[in-house]
Write a protein that holds these residues in place. Structure first.
Motif, short mmCIF file in Angstrom:
data_model
loop_
_atom_site.label_atom_id
_atom_site.label_comp_id
_atom_site.label_asym_id
_atom_site.label_seq_id
_atom_site.Cartn_x
_atom_site.Cartn_y
_atom_site.Cartn_z
N ASN A 75 -11.85 21.28 23.59
CA ASN A 75 -10.91 21.11 22.78
C ASN A 75 -9.92 19.88 23.26
O ASN A 75 -8.92 19.82 22.88
CB ASN A 75 -9.77 21.99 22.08
CG ASN A 75 -9.02 22.79 23.21
OD1 ASN A 75 -9.54 22.58 24.33
ND2 ASN A 75 -8.03 23.47 22.92
N LEU A 76 -10.59 19.25 24.37
CA LEU A 76 -9.60 18.40 25.19
C LEU A 76 -10.67 17.10 25.30
O LEU A 76 -11.79 17.16 25.59
CB LEU A 76 -9.21 18.86 26.50
CG LEU A 76 -8.33 18.09 27.39
CD1 LEU A 76 -7.10 17.94 26.71
CD2 LEU A 76 -8.13 19.13 28.46
N GLU A 102 -4.46 12.24 27.31
CA GLU A 102 -5.10 13.43 27.03
C GLU A 102 -4.75 13.78 25.64
O GLU A 102 -3.58 13.67 25.05
CB GLU A 102 -4.33 14.40 27.71
CG GLU A 102 -4.84 16.06 27.79
CD GLU A 102 -3.84 16.86 28.88
OE1 GLU A 102 -3.09 17.66 28.06
OE2 GLU A 102 -3.84 16.48 30.00
N TYR A 103 -6.14 13.88 24.78
CA TYR A 103 -6.03 14.35 23.55
C TYR A 103 -6.46 15.83 23.16
O TYR A 103 -7.59 16.23 23.68
CB TYR A 103 -7.04 13.26 22.67
CG TYR A 103 -6.65 12.02 22.81
CD1 TYR A 103 -5.63 11.20 21.84
CD2 TYR A 103 -6.98 11.05 23.79
CE1 TYR A 103 -5.44 9.95 22.12
CE2 TYR A 103 -6.81 9.83 24.02
CZ TYR A 103 -6.12 9.06 23.03
OH TYR A 103 -5.64 7.87 22.99
N LYS A 104 -5.37 16.43 22.55
CA LYS A 104 -5.89 17.82 22.27
C LYS A 104 -6.38 18.12 20.72
O LYS A 104 -5.63 17.46 19.98
CB LYS A 104 -4.66 18.90 22.48
CG LYS A 104 -4.37 19.07 23.93
CD LYS A 104 -3.33 19.90 24.16
CE LYS A 104 -2.85 20.22 25.54
NZ LYS A 104 -1.93 20.94 25.95
N GLU A 113 -2.24 16.62 19.69
CA GLU A 113 -1.27 16.31 20.51
C GLU A 113 -1.89 14.93 21.32
O GLU A 113 -3.32 14.97 21.93
CB GLU A 113 -1.14 17.30 21.54
CG GLU A 113 -0.04 17.06 22.78
CD GLU A 113 0.28 18.07 23.52
OE1 GLU A 113 -0.08 18.06 24.77
OE2 GLU A 113 0.75 19.11 23.07
#
Length: 187
Positions: A75-76, A102-104, A113
């Motif tokens: 999920n990252l 950083e993309y969640k 996020e």
């Protein structure tokens, strides 16, 4: 997830000139950087609008290079990037920011996020590319220091004729003087 990665890869380089697609983000997205925190898709849109607006005012050219994209967890998404800018100033200049995003993602593959960190302004470059005229100048310079054993004191140099101010002329005259002394010793 693949759609989000592909969209980020394609749109991030033009983020300062074109509005990105916002369909990969959730409406409740949270943006964080070392100084700020914004919540909601409308605020997230305003961030990109502000980047484009201020970029056009203060820079002649502004772009992003993607160094790497990887997925350390399911999920990252991580992106290492470099933002370059040529400011509108009357002298030659170039700015550079290195950083990481950083993309969640949620279980549906939407980003909830976006965190920016490790931002470094104008980090030192490993190699300096020289312009041709500097390269030629550096090749024309001797690699060894100028010998100083033929130097004459500055007081005697100031009253000496102008030809004695040239190092090669002083060396030549010293050599002639030493040879004449050697010839006197033999004779």
């Amino acid at each position: 997830m693949g759609y989000a990665i592909r969209t980020l890869r394609e749109e991030l380089p033009d983020v300062f000139s074109k509005e990105p697609s916002f369909d990969i983000y959730r409406d409740d997205i949270v943006f964080k950087d070392p100084l700020n925190k914004f919540e909601g898709i409308d605020n997230y849109r305003r961030i990109f609008w502000a980047l484009r607006f201020t970029g056009r005012i203060f820079f002649k050219a502004l772009w992003v290079d993607i160094v790497s994209i990887w997925q350390p967890a399911e999920n990252l998404i991580m992106i290492r990037w470099i933002a370059h800018g040529i400011p509108r100033v009357p002298w030659e200049s170039h700015g550079r920011f290195d950083g990481a995003s950083e993309y969640k993602l949620d279980k549906n593959g939407k980003i909830h996020e976006h965190k920016v960190h490790n931002v470094a302004m104008n980090p030192p470059t490993k190699f300096k590319v020289l312009p041709v005229h500097e390269l030629i100048r550096s090749l024309g310079c001797p690699s060894t220091p100028k010998p100083t054993y033929f130097e004459i004191s500055s007081q005697s140099l100031s009253v000496a004729p102008c030809y004695l101010r040239l190092a090669w002329a002083r060396c030549y005259l010293q050599l002639c003087h030493m040879l004449s002394l050697a010839n006197l010793g033999e004779g």
